[in-house]
Design an enzyme around this catalytic site. Structure first.
Site, short mmCIF file in Angstrom:
data_model
loop_
_atom_site.label_atom_id
_atom_site.label_comp_id
_atom_site.label_asym_id
_atom_site.label_seq_id
_atom_site.Cartn_x
_atom_site.Cartn_y
_atom_site.Cartn_z
N GLU A 196 -3.03 -16.94 10.64
CA GLU A 196 -3.27 -15.40 10.94
C GLU A 196 -4.64 -15.47 11.36
OE1 GLU A 196 -2.72 -10.82 9.01
OE2 GLU A 196 -3.07 -12.80 7.70
N GLN A 213 3.29 -8.16 11.11
CA GLN A 213 2.63 -7.24 9.90
C GLN A 213 2.21 -6.02 10.70
OE1 GLN A 213 0.11 -9.61 7.63
NE2 GLN A 213 1.61 -10.10 6.03
N GLU A 218 1.67 -4.11 5.37
CA GLU A 218 0.43 -4.57 4.72
C GLU A 218 -0.67 -3.49 5.01
OE1 GLU A 218 -1.92 -8.87 3.98
OE2 GLU A 218 -1.55 -8.18 6.01
#
Length: 251
Positions: free
Chosen positions: A136, A197, A233
């Site tokens: 990520e 996310q 998130e």
């Protein structure tokens, strides 16, 4: 759309098993977390079985204070591999399909080589377990000095590793701050994406606040046939239960 509650930020006042139960009561379709290792895996498994929720993913350890991951740190290969082994064992016990291998604060060619080496190790160890390795990019405002910062860098590293089970964690919050052009990037990168996310930008608060129109983005994801739960998130501005009005409008 289906949503996954990231319990690294949501219901943090609860134990992880109780946060799983709270996510179920709030209507989430799945959960994910950051670092669950202080909680016996059996307690987490029991909460997942009780609620019927799936744990979609978890992270490798951050390491020492100020490291934010171990995998790109030169000279820390032994520790990075141990963190991978720990995360894979925990994930396998929960039937969790994804492990995010955190790079850490580092820069330069030695860091690149260390990260690639750790990812080759991680993907090889994860393959027999049916687990996908995620990487990520983090934005340099929230995580200055983090090794992995852009999707282009991530794709180049994934191609260099050359494993079938390594994918991109596309966090709209991080990508917007570093690169923008979210929908075009989702279209281009969809074959490489393992998980999506979201959070409000730039605050990382509730997703119905800030500069991104998630209703439009989620419709775009539907047009791309993306059907996995999307990871919420975000950092709630108050109690988590009071921050969930976005779920009805964005679902």
């Amino acid at each position: 759309m289906k949503f996954s509650a990231n319990l690294g930020f949501l219901w943090t006042e609860h134990s992880l098993p109780d946060a799983i139960r709270a996510a179920k009561a709030a209507g989430f379709d799945a959960v994910e977390c950051h670092w669950p290792y202080a909680v016996p895996v059996g307690e987490v498994a029991a909460a997942l079985e009780e609620t019927g929720l799936k744990m979609l993913g978890l992270n490798t350890r951050q390491g020492n204070p100020g490291e934010n991951g171990l995998s790109a740190l030169p000279g820390r290969s032994k520790d990075a591999r141990a963190a991978v082994d720990e995360a894979l064992a925990y994930a396998a016990a929960l039937n969790t399909p994804n492990v995010h291998v955190m790079a850490g604060f580092a820069e330069g060619p030695d860091a690149h080589a260390a990260f690639v080496d750790t990812l080759k190790y991680a993907s090889a160890k994860a393959a027999p377990l049916g687990i996908t390795i995620l990487i990520e990019p983090l934005n340099s405002y929230a995580a200055p000095g983090y090794f992995l910062t852009t999707t282009d860098q991530a794709v180049a590293i994934m191609d260099e590793v050359g494993a079938d089970n390594i994918r991109l964690m596309f966090d709209c919050y991080h990508v917007q701050l570093m690169e923008g052009d979210i929908c075009n990037r989702l279209t281009k990168l969809m074959p490489k994406i393992g998980h999506v996310q979201f959070a409000g930008v730039p605050s990382r608060g509730e997703p119905d606040q800030g500069e991104l129109n998630y209703s439009f983005i989620f419709d775009h994801l539907k047009s791309l046939s993306y059907a996995q739960p999307l990871g919420a998130e975000y950092k709630p501005s108050g109690p988590t239960d009071a921050s969930l009005d976005w779920m009805a409008s964005l679902r």
